[in-house]
Motif scaffolding. Structure first.
Motif, PDB file in Angstrom:
ATOM      1  N   GLY A 123      35.853  66.491  93.328  1.00 26.72           N
ATOM      2  CA  GLY A 123      35.613  66.005  91.982  1.00 26.72           C
ATOM      3  C   GLY A 123      34.166  65.700  91.728  1.00 26.72           C
ATOM      4  N   LEU A 124      33.921  64.983  90.636  1.00 24.81           N
ATOM      5  CA  LEU A 124      32.572  64.611  90.212  1.00 24.81           C
ATOM      6  C   LEU A 124      32.381  63.114  90.411  1.00 24.81           C
ATOM      7  CD1 LEU A 124      29.867  65.030  88.709  1.00 24.81           C
ATOM      8  CD2 LEU A 124      31.154  64.752  86.570  1.00 24.81           C
ATOM      9  N   VAL A 125      31.328  62.763  91.145  1.00 26.23           N
ATOM     10  CA  VAL A 125      31.009  61.355  91.360  1.00 26.23           C
ATOM     11  C   VAL A 125      29.512  61.161  91.186  1.00 26.23           C
ATOM     12  CG1 VAL A 125      32.938  60.914  92.933  1.00 26.23           C
ATOM     13  CG2 VAL A 125      30.722  61.653  93.845  1.00 26.23           C
ATOM     14  N   GLN A 126      29.110  59.892  91.094  1.00 23.22           N
ATOM     15  CA  GLN A 126      27.682  59.582  91.042  1.00 23.22           C
ATOM     16  C   GLN A 126      27.160  59.328  92.458  1.00 23.22           C
ATOM     17  OE1 GLN A 126      27.231  56.296  88.279  1.00 23.22           O
ATOM     18  NE2 GLN A 126      27.053  57.710  86.560  1.00 23.22           N
ATOM     19  N   ALA A 127      25.880  59.483  92.598  1.00 15.18           N
ATOM     20  CA  ALA A 127      25.250  59.233  93.897  1.00 15.18           C
ATOM     21  C   ALA A 127      25.577  57.820  94.375  1.00 15.18           C
ATOM     22  CB  ALA A 127      23.744  59.416  93.790  1.00 15.18           C
ATOM     23  N   GLY A 128      25.904  57.715  95.671  1.00 13.60           N
ATOM     24  CA  GLY A 128      26.265  56.436  96.250  1.00 13.60           C
ATOM     25  C   GLY A 128      27.760  56.175  96.278  1.00 13.60           C
ATOM     26  N   GLU A 129      28.513  56.941  95.537  1.00 15.16           N
ATOM     27  CA  GLU A 129      29.959  56.748  95.499  1.00 15.16           C
ATOM     28  C   GLU A 129      30.647  57.522  96.633  1.00 15.16           C
ATOM     29  OE1 GLU A 129      30.581  55.707  90.779  1.00 15.16           O
ATOM     30  OE2 GLU A 129      31.112  57.714  91.484  1.00 15.16           O
ATOM     31  N   SER A 130      31.973  57.425  96.646  1.00 11.86           N
ATOM     32  CA  SER A 130      32.755  58.008  97.740  1.00 11.86           C
ATOM     33  C   SER A 130      33.824  58.958  97.216  1.00 11.86           C
ATOM     34  CB  SER A 130      33.434  56.896  98.540  1.00 11.86           C
ATOM     35  OG  SER A 130      32.489  56.016  99.102  1.00 11.86           O
ATOM     36  N   LEU A 131      34.211  59.863  98.084  1.00 12.87           N
ATOM     37  CA  LEU A 131      35.341  60.756  97.844  1.00 12.87           C
ATOM     38  C   LEU A 131      36.072  60.959  99.163  1.00 12.87           C
ATOM     39  CD1 LEU A 131      34.061  63.701  95.601  1.00 12.87           C
ATOM     40  CD2 LEU A 131      35.825  62.045  94.994  1.00 12.87           C
ATOM     41  N   TYR A 141      41.884  79.948 110.201  1.00 11.90           N
ATOM     42  CA  TYR A 141      42.389  79.999 108.834  1.00 11.90           C
ATOM     43  C   TYR A 141      41.538  79.104 107.935  1.00 11.90           C
ATOM     44  CZ  TYR A 141      46.379  82.093 111.125  1.00 11.90           C
ATOM     45  OH  TYR A 141      47.180  82.913 111.870  1.00 11.90           O
ATOM     46  N   TRP A 142      41.435  79.512 106.669  1.00 12.18           N
ATOM     47  CA  TRP A 142      40.597  78.800 105.704  1.00 12.18           C
ATOM     48  C   TRP A 142      41.399  78.397 104.474  1.00 12.18           C
ATOM     49  CZ3 TRP A 142      35.572  77.513 106.664  1.00 12.18           C
ATOM     50  CH2 TRP A 142      34.946  78.171 107.720  1.00 12.18           C
ATOM     51  N   GLY A 143      41.018  77.263 103.908  1.00 15.14           N
ATOM     52  CA  GLY A 143      41.540  76.871 102.616  1.00 15.14           C
ATOM     53  C   GLY A 143      40.783  77.563 101.493  1.00 15.14           C
ATOM     54  N   GLN A 144      41.192  77.276 100.260  1.00 14.86           N
ATOM     55  CA  GLN A 144      40.613  77.963  99.110  1.00 14.86           C
ATOM     56  C   GLN A 144      39.329  77.291  98.623  1.00 14.86           C
ATOM     57  OE1 GLN A 144      43.027  75.796  98.970  1.00 14.86           O
ATOM     58  NE2 GLN A 144      42.577  74.452  97.220  1.00 14.86           N
ATOM     59  N   GLY A 145      39.070  76.106  99.089  1.00 12.21           N
ATOM     60  CA  GLY A 145      37.852  75.390  98.714  1.00 12.21           C
ATOM     61  C   GLY A 145      38.092  74.392  97.596  1.00 12.21           C
ATOM     62  N   THR A 146      37.332  73.314  97.638  1.00 11.51           N
ATOM     63  CA  THR A 146      37.398  72.307  96.580  1.00 11.51           C
ATOM     64  C   THR A 146      35.968  71.887  96.233  1.00 11.51           C
ATOM     65  OG1 THR A 146      38.384  70.196  95.907  1.00 11.51           O
ATOM     66  CG2 THR A 146      37.671  70.351  98.197  1.00 11.51           C
ATOM     67  N   GLN A 147      35.689  71.784  94.952  1.00 11.90           N
ATOM     68  CA  GLN A 147      34.337  71.501  94.486  1.00 11.90           C
ATOM     69  C   GLN A 147      34.039  69.998  94.556  1.00 11.90           C
ATOM     70  OE1 GLN A 147      31.810  73.742  93.170  1.00 11.90           O
ATOM     71  NE2 GLN A 147      30.585  71.868  93.452  1.00 11.90           N
ATOM     72  N   VAL A 148      32.893  69.689  95.125  1.00 10.60           N
ATOM     73  CA  VAL A 148      32.367  68.320  95.124  1.00 10.60           C
ATOM     74  C   VAL A 148      31.037  68.341  94.392  1.00 10.60           C
ATOM     75  CG1 VAL A 148      31.443  66.444  96.528  1.00 10.60           C
ATOM     76  CG2 VAL A 148      33.540  67.627  97.233  1.00 10.60           C
ATOM     77  N   THR A 149      30.926  67.538  93.356  1.00 12.25           N
ATOM     78  CA  THR A 149      29.694  67.449  92.582  1.00 12.25           C
ATOM     79  C   THR A 149      29.211  66.005  92.572  1.00 12.25           C
ATOM     80  OG1 THR A 149      30.386  69.295  91.182  1.00 12.25           O
ATOM     81  CG2 THR A 149      28.603  67.900  90.360  1.00 12.25           C
ATOM     82  N   VAL A 150      27.942  65.819  92.885  1.00 16.14           N
ATOM     83  CA  VAL A 150      27.355  64.474  92.941  1.00 16.14           C
ATOM     84  C   VAL A 150      26.186  64.437  91.970  1.00 16.14           C
ATOM     85  CG1 VAL A 150      26.378  62.689  94.403  1.00 16.14           C
ATOM     86  CG2 VAL A 150      28.002  64.337  95.364  1.00 16.14           C
ATOM     87  N   SER A 151      26.282  63.574  90.985  1.00 12.51           N
ATOM     88  CA  SER A 151      25.211  63.462  90.002  1.00 12.51           C
ATOM     89  C   SER A 151      24.252  62.353  90.415  1.00 12.51           C
ATOM     90  CB  SER A 151      25.785  63.169  88.621  1.00 12.51           C
ATOM     91  OG  SER A 151      26.470  61.932  88.619  1.00 12.51           O
ATOM     92  N   SER A 152      23.000  62.553  90.069  1.00 11.96           N
ATOM     93  CA  SER A 152      21.971  61.569  90.449  1.00 11.96           C
ATOM     94  C   SER A 152      21.811  60.483  89.398  1.00 11.96           C
ATOM     95  CB  SER A 152      20.639  62.270  90.680  1.00 11.96           C
ATOM     96  OG  SER A 152      20.265  62.970  89.518  1.00 11.96           O
ATOM     97  N   LEU A 164      27.511  59.271  98.934  1.00 14.04           N
ATOM     98  CA  LEU A 164      27.257  60.667  98.588  1.00 14.04           C
ATOM     99  C   LEU A 164      25.896  60.838  97.927  1.00 14.04           C
ATOM    100  CD1 LEU A 164      30.834  61.624  97.482  1.00 14.04           C
ATOM    101  CD2 LEU A 164      29.473  62.891  99.153  1.00 14.04           C
ATOM    102  N   LYS A 165      25.280  61.954  98.219  1.00 10.57           N
ATOM    103  CA  LYS A 165      23.971  62.298  97.689  1.00 10.57           C
ATOM    104  C   LYS A 165      24.075  63.578  96.857  1.00 10.57           C
ATOM    105  CE  LYS A 165      21.775  60.582 101.931  1.00 10.57           C
ATOM    106  NZ  LYS A 165      20.885  60.940 103.076  1.00 10.57           N
ATOM    107  N   PRO A 166      23.158  63.795  95.933  1.00  4.97           N
ATOM    108  CA  PRO A 166      23.190  65.041  95.149  1.00  4.97           C
ATOM    109  C   PRO A 166      23.186  66.295  96.030  1.00  4.97           C
ATOM    110  CG  PRO A 166      21.715  63.479  94.118  1.00  4.97           C
ATOM    111  CD  PRO A 166      22.137  62.862  95.433  1.00  4.97           C
TER     112      PRO A 166
END
Length: 121
Positions: free
Chosen positions: A10-18, A110-121, A85-87
């Motif tokens: 997902g989308l988080v701000q810098a310093g947050e967690s996922l 084996y591989w998964g399909q991938g998941t997007q991680v976005t970190v905003s500054s 988390l960092k940008p």
């Protein structure tokens, strides 16, 4: 026959967690090493962290002290707790598992399909 399904990006701000999760399902006999990799456009996929079946872990230098990998062997699931988390952590994160299937002799990757991680500054 076998699936690795990731969740938690997902989308988080810098310093947050996922927390990412990846569950392996199908005709699995045993799971050896599981891990997380990440990739950004134009770059090669890189190791983030791995964990063996006895929970020996390995981390990329860039995430040491911030990320924690763990697994639940009963559920064939691997987790990645990402703190501070960092940008520059922005990427598509892929789950990876080295598994032997029922009726098989050798372990395969084996591989998964991938998941997007976005970190905003």
């Amino acid at each position: 026959q076998v699936q690795l399904v990731e969740s938690g990006g997902g989308l988080v701000q810098a310093g947050e967690s996922l927390r990412l999760s990846c569950a392996a399902s199908g005709n699995i006999f045993s799971v050896n090493v599981m891990g997380w990799y990440r990739q950004t456009p134009g770059k090669q996929r890189e190791l983030v962290a791995t964990i063996t079946s006895i929970s020996t872990t390995n981390y990329a230098d860039s995430v040491k002290g911030r990320f924690t990998i763990s697994r639940d062997n009963a559920k064939n699931t691997v987790y990645l707790q990402m703190n501070s988390l960092k940008p520059e952590d922005k990427a598509v994160y892929y789950c990876n598992a080295n598994m032997r299937l029922i009726g098989g002799i050798y372990y395969g990757t084996y591989w998964g399909q991938g998941t997007q991680v976005t970190v905003s500054s």
